[in-house]
Scaffold this motif. Structure first.
Motif, short mmCIF file in Angstrom:
data_model
loop_
_atom_site.label_atom_id
_atom_site.label_comp_id
_atom_site.label_asym_id
_atom_site.label_seq_id
_atom_site.Cartn_x
_atom_site.Cartn_y
_atom_site.Cartn_z
N ARG A 175 44.63 -28.01 35.64
CA ARG A 175 45.92 -28.12 34.94
C ARG A 175 46.46 -26.75 34.57
O ARG A 175 47.65 -26.46 34.77
N PHE A 293 52.24 -35.66 36.58
CA PHE A 293 50.79 -35.56 36.72
C PHE A 293 50.41 -34.96 38.07
O PHE A 293 49.25 -34.98 38.46
N SER A 294 51.40 -34.42 38.80
CA SER A 294 51.10 -33.87 40.12
C SER A 294 51.98 -32.66 40.41
O SER A 294 53.05 -32.48 39.81
N LEU A 300 46.50 -34.86 38.75
CA LEU A 300 45.57 -34.88 37.63
C LEU A 300 45.27 -36.32 37.24
O LEU A 300 46.17 -37.18 37.28
N ALA A 305 44.94 -35.07 32.75
CA ALA A 305 46.35 -35.46 32.81
C ALA A 305 46.91 -35.80 31.44
O ALA A 305 48.08 -35.55 31.15
N ASP A 322 43.46 -44.80 35.64
CA ASP A 322 44.12 -43.76 36.44
C ASP A 322 43.55 -43.74 37.85
O ASP A 322 44.29 -43.74 38.84
N TYR A 343 52.52 -41.66 38.43
CA TYR A 343 53.05 -41.10 37.18
C TYR A 343 53.98 -42.10 36.49
O TYR A 343 53.90 -42.30 35.26
#
Length: 387
Positions: A175, A293-294, A300, A305, A322, A343
C-alpha cells in the motif's frame, strides 16, 4: 495467469485457496520462515465460517479428482475429520459489570473462537508446498513500460507475475509503495491480549464470550475459551486512565493486575494462568476508506486495504470475504473490471464497519452517556444487518 500474493497471512492464504487450480498460477510470498505465527485468537461469525467451509469443500474436490486421475482407491471417510473447521463453538455473549451484574445477554448463531495459528495451518494445509515462498519481505516493484512485472524482496529474490495482490496487513508495504504513507487515526483505546491455560475455566465457560465492563470509564476484561484447555483473554483500556512506559513482561503483568483489582476473581484466575512472555499491547488504530483498492495490476485485500477498530469482531472475516469476492471476480471478468467490481462491492461494507467500530469505541470510552438498555453489543453481524 500468474498471481503473486504478497503476504502469507489469512487474507493471502484464503485468496490462494480460491484461485489455485482454476487457470491461475499462484505464488504466496510470506516474510516469515514457515507458516506465520503471531496473534492469539479471534471471533469469527457465520460469514467467515462459510468461506472456510467452501475452502474445505474445494480441497476435497481437488483430492477426489487427483485420486480418480491416478486410479487410486476412493477417498475414505477420514477426509471428513481432516476438514473439520478449526476453533471452538461460541453460542452466547454475556456483558456484565465488574460486580457481576449482567447488562446484556445475546445468543450467537454459529460463531467460533479460533486461534490464529490454527487457522493459518488449516489454510496452509489446503495448498501445495510449491505455492508458498518463505523468507520474503517485500521491498519494491519492478516496472517495464509503466507496468509492474515483478516484486522484489529483502533477501534478493524477485517474483515475476501478471497480477500482484497486497495482503501484507495493516502496515502494508505494498500500500505504501503505491499510495504513499498512510495517515492512521488513533483508536484511543489499547488492548492487552493473551492466551491462558486453565482447563477448569475453559470447560466451565465453554461456548460463552464473557465481557466485564465498567459503567463509568473505559476499562473492560473479556475471555473466550478457544479449546478445552485454553482461553483467549483481553483487557481493553483507555490510556488516559493509566498506561505503561515500558512493556516488559513483569511490568505488563503488574499493570494488568492493578487495573483488574476491582474486577471479579475470574479475571485474576485467568491472569494467574497466563504466560505474559507471549502477551502484548495492541495499540488500536484505523484509517479512512481508500479511494480505490487497486492500482493498475495491483490490488489490496484484508487489513492492507482497510483497517477497522477491534470492537466489531470482523477483521478476519472481512479479509476472507475480500479474498473470496476478488477470486470470484477474477474468474469471471478481466482484471480491471474485477478490481473495480470488488471495490464497489466491498468499500460500502468497509465504510459501515469503520463507522460502527468508532461508534462502539465511543460507547466504551464514555459508557455513562449511554443508557444500559441501549448499550450496544460489540459484535458486527447483528448491528450491520439491522442498519
Amino acid at each position: 495467469m500468474k498471481v503473486v500474493i504478497i503476504g502469507g497471512g489469512i487474507a493471502g492464504l484464503t485468496l490462494a485457496n480460491f484461485l489455485i487450480g482454476d487457470q491461475f498460477e499462484v505464488v504466496v510470498n510470506e516474510r516469515a520462515i514457515g507458516s506465520p505465527g503471531g496473534g492469539h485468537a479471534f471471533l469469527m461469525h457465520s460469514d467467515g465460517l462459510s468461506v472456510l467451509q467452501e475452502i474445505a469443500l474445494r480441497a476435497d474436490q481437488v483430492s477426489e479428482q487427483s485420486a480418480e486421475q491416478k486410479q487410486a482407491e476412493p477417498l475414505s471417510d477420514h477426509m471428513t475429520s481432516v476438514n473439520l473447521l478449526p476453533g471452538q463453538l461460541v453460542e452466547q455473549f454475556s456483558l456484565k459489570r465488574p460486580d457481576g451484574k449482567e447488562v446484556q445477554h445475546l445468543p450467537l448463531d454459529n460463531w467460533r473462537c479460533i486461534k490464529r495459528t490454527e487457522l493459518t495451518q488449516f489454510l496452509y494445509a489446503k495448498l501445495p508446498a510449491s505455492a508458498i515462498r518463505n523468507n520474503r519481505r517485500f521491498t519494491h516493484f519492478i516496472y517495464e513500460d509503466d507496468r509492474i512485472v515483478a516484486a522484489g524482496f529483502e533477501n534478493g529474490d524477485v517474483e515475476y507475475g501478471d497480477l500482484f495482490i497486497g495482503a501484507d496487513g495493516g502496515f502494508s508495504r505494498v500500500r505504501e509503495a503505491l499510495w504513499g504513507p498512510t495517515t492512521f487515526v488513533s483508536g484511543r483505546v489499547k488492548e492487552v491480549v493473551g492466551i491462558a491455560s486453565n482447563r477448569e475455566i475453559a470447560e466451565t465457560y465453554r461456548g460463552t464470550f464473557n465481557k466485564f465492563q465498567r459503567d463509568d470509564s473505559g476499562l473492560a476484561f473479556g475471555m473466550i475459551p478457544s479449546s478445552g484447555e485454553e482461553l483467549v483473554w483481553f483487557m481493553q483500556y483507555d490510556p488516559a486512565i493509566a498506561d505503561l512506559e515500558s512493556e516488559s513482561e513483569s511490568e505488563l503483568e503488574a499493570f494488568c493486575r492493578r487495573l483488574m483489582a476491582n474486577f471479579p476473581p475470574l479475571a485474576t484466575d485467568i491472569l494467574d494462568s497466563n504466560d505474559f512472555s507471549t502477551s502484548y499491547i495492541w495499540k488500536t488504530r484505523d484509517f479512512e476508506v481508500l479511494s480505490s483498492f487497486s492500482h493498475n495490476n495491483v490490488a489490496l485485500i484484508g487489513d492492507a486495504a482497510h483497517l477497522a477498530l477491534p470492537f466489531t469482531s470482523a477483521g478476519t472475516t472481512n479479509a476472507m470475504i475480500d479474498a473470496r469476492l476478488l477470486a470470484s471476480n477474477l474468474k469471471q471478468m478481466n482484471y480491471p473490471d474485477a478490481f473495480q467490481s470488488y471495490y464497489e462491492q466491498r468499500s460500502k461494507e468497509v465504510a459501515a464497519h469503520l463507522k460502527l467500530g468508532r461508534a462502539l469505541r465511543d460507547v466504551f470510552l464514555m459508557p455513562s452517556t449511554f443508557p444500559e438498555k441501549e448499550f450496544q453489543i460489540p459484535l458486527i453481524a447483528d448491528k450491520l444487518r439491522s442498519r
